[in-house]
Design a protein around this motif. Structure first.
Motif, PDB file in Angstrom:
ATOM      1  N   HIS A 125       0.848  -1.190   0.000  1.00 18.43           N
ATOM      2  CA  HIS A 125       0.000   0.000   0.000  1.00 18.43           C
ATOM      3  C   HIS A 125       0.881   1.236   0.000  1.00 18.43           C
ATOM      4  O   HIS A 125       2.113   1.151   0.142  1.00 18.43           O
ATOM      5  CB  HIS A 125      -0.915  -0.005   1.234  1.00 18.43           C
ATOM      6  N   VAL A 126       0.247   2.403  -0.132  1.00 25.30           N
ATOM      7  CA  VAL A 126       0.945   3.687  -0.021  1.00 25.30           C
ATOM      8  C   VAL A 126       0.170   4.517   0.993  1.00 25.30           C
ATOM      9  O   VAL A 126      -0.858   5.110   0.685  1.00 25.30           O
ATOM     10  CB  VAL A 126       1.027   4.414  -1.379  1.00 25.30           C
ATOM     11  N   GLY A 127       0.648   4.534   2.244  1.00 24.18           N
ATOM     12  CA  GLY A 127      -0.058   5.245   3.296  1.00 24.18           C
ATOM     13  C   GLY A 127      -1.304   4.489   3.739  1.00 24.18           C
ATOM     14  O   GLY A 127      -1.479   3.300   3.444  1.00 24.18           O
ATOM     15  N   GLY A 128      -2.198   5.181   4.459  1.00 23.09           N
ATOM     16  CA  GLY A 128      -3.415   4.543   4.933  1.00 23.09           C
ATOM     17  C   GLY A 128      -4.155   5.403   5.920  1.00 23.09           C
ATOM     18  O   GLY A 128      -3.687   6.473   6.338  1.00 23.09           O
ATOM     19  N   ILE A 146       4.256  -3.548   3.197  1.00 23.64           N
ATOM     20  CA  ILE A 146       5.258  -2.823   2.400  1.00 23.64           C
ATOM     21  C   ILE A 146       4.595  -1.526   1.975  1.00 23.64           C
ATOM     22  O   ILE A 146       3.651  -1.524   1.180  1.00 23.64           O
ATOM     23  CB  ILE A 146       5.703  -3.660   1.194  1.00 23.64           C
ATOM     24  N   ASP A 147       5.091  -0.420   2.532  1.00 22.86           N
ATOM     25  CA  ASP A 147       4.451   0.878   2.385  1.00 22.86           C
ATOM     26  C   ASP A 147       5.286   1.772   1.471  1.00 22.86           C
ATOM     27  O   ASP A 147       6.489   1.961   1.685  1.00 22.86           O
ATOM     28  CB  ASP A 147       4.301   1.523   3.768  1.00 22.86           C
ATOM     29  N   GLY A 148       4.636   2.328   0.454  1.00 28.41           N
ATOM     30  CA  GLY A 148       5.324   3.208  -0.472  1.00 28.41           C
ATOM     31  C   GLY A 148       5.823   4.495   0.149  1.00 28.41           C
ATOM     32  O   GLY A 148       6.683   5.170  -0.428  1.00 28.41           O
ATOM     33  N   LEU A 149       5.312   4.852   1.339  1.00 32.44           N
ATOM     34  CA  LEU A 149       5.781   6.061   1.998  1.00 32.44           C
ATOM     35  C   LEU A 149       7.142   5.870   2.664  1.00 32.44           C
ATOM     36  O   LEU A 149       7.852   6.842   2.936  1.00 32.44           O
ATOM     37  CB  LEU A 149       4.764   6.527   3.050  1.00 32.44           C
TER      38      LEU A 149
END
Length: 372
Positions: A160-163, A179-182
């Motif tokens: 994901h990217v954030g949340g 695994i976070d895109g940020l």
């Protein structure tokens, strides 16, 4: 090449003169030399061991070309699809479904895809991959708690990217392999210029697994593989030639549909009445199984964030090969797999192929067999 000594030629050796193209035997040269020096009877002149013969032109047939290798596609059977789940630990990718994000990249490679609501009656996808590859997947968007639940069912790496605040809390509390895109580097996630922020974040499965290795996440999968039928068959005689699910009306609407193709024994996936294609190569998405799962949904804050009661039980439908059956679903807790059963209580067996799970709120009524 071995060098021949002077005045010595091997048996049956012939020499072709470059200008005339005529062959001259060794014996002819011997006679010419004898005439010039006036040899007499009894003179010892060595004879060649054997007469040098005129070479014979031999027609050698050209070798036949090797046959092209036959590329055999994997058989559409239960063993093949079971094995696909066991290639590597599943990767669950949050994918944007905003109008500015379409078409998405990589969906055609997914084994499962979930579609669920986010804020404002828009939807997002969660695509499940078990292979690796350098093709792009995305656009990738932010986490939500009920999407996390699906990744937990199959011991997945959650991408994901954030949340939302609750999603971040759950990721930490439940120790999700996320695994976070940020926080990952630009070699893991990157933005593409052909779409606008925030609808343009991409990655590849190779890059995602590289980051999973960096974080030392477990590689071996630990979950129960979906059950596939040994022989594909319609689940009933109740017709399901098409279905349309309207999450949101309007020109920028969110209407998902499935139209059965008898020749292919699969459904063509539709978005707002048009074929859903993959950004990789404009391939139309074809789906073997569709599960429609109804869950109670409510808004919980001023941002329009939702709670979905996906733990517990409820109703829905399973459709495949142009037919449908009503089903019951059960999920014991957040980590437990959702079990889909017939009305008689038997767990359904999926036909081998791609499966999409459409999670719908209680107010959404499927529209069946339009134009039939």
């Amino acid at each position: 090449m071995e060098r021949l000594s002077d005045n010595v030629l091997p048996n049956n050796f012939s020499v072709r003169k470059k200008r005339s193209g005529k062959l001259v035997t060794l014996s002819l040269w011997v006679c010419v030399i004898a005439a010039l020096v006036g040899c007499t009877p009894g003179s010892s002149v060595a004879e060649p061991e054997a007469e040098v013969q005129e070479p014979v032109e031999v027609s050698v047939p050209e070798p036949e070309p090797e046959p092209e290798p036959v590329v055999e596609l994997p058989s559409e059977d239960s063993q093949t699809w079971t094995a696909r789940w066991l290639i590597d630990r599943p990767v669950f990718v949050m994918m944007d479904n905003h109008a500015g994000a379409r078409p998405q990249s990589g969906l055609k490679e997914a084994l499962f895809v979930y579609e669920m609501l986010a804020e404002g009656n828009i939807t997002r996808y969660e695509a499940v991959f078990t292979s690796t590859g350098d093709y792009e997947v995305g656009p990738i968007r932010s986490a939500r708690p009920y999407f996390i639940n699906r990744a937990l069912e199959y011991d997945g790496l959650y991408v994901h990217v954030g949340g939302s605040p609750q999603a971040f809390n759950d990721l930490s509390k439940l120790k999700v392999a996320d695994i976070d895109g940020l926080s990952a580097g630009r070699n893991i996630f990157w933005r593409r210029s052909h779409k606008k922020i925030p609808h343009n974040m991409y990655s590849t499965l190779n890059a995602i697994r590289k980051d999973a290795d960096r974080k030392k996440y477990r590689v071996e999968p630990e979950f129960d593989v979906p059950i596939y039928a040994k022989t594909a068959a319609p689940p009933s005689e109740d017709q399901a030639g098409s279905v349309r699910l309207v999450y949101r009306q309007g020109s920028s609407g969110y209407a998902s549909g499935y139209l059965y193709d008898e020749a292919l024994k699969a459904y063509s996936r539709q978005v707002n009445g048009a074929p859903h294609v993959d950004e990789l190569d404009n391939t139309p998405l074809m789906v073997t199984n569709v599960i429609i799962q109804t869950v109670r949904t409510k808004t919980v804050d001023n941002e329009g964030r939702l709670v979905m009661d996906d733990v517990g039980s409820g109703q829905g439908w399973y459709m495949s090969m142009g037919a449908r059956i009503p089903i019951q679903w059960e999920k014991a807790d957040r980590r437990a797999q959702t079990i889909y059963k017939t009305e008689e209580g038997t767990a359904i067996q999926l036909n081998p192929g791609v499966t999409w799970i459409q999670v719908i709120p209680q107010w959404l009524e499927p529209v069946w067999n339009e134009g039939a």
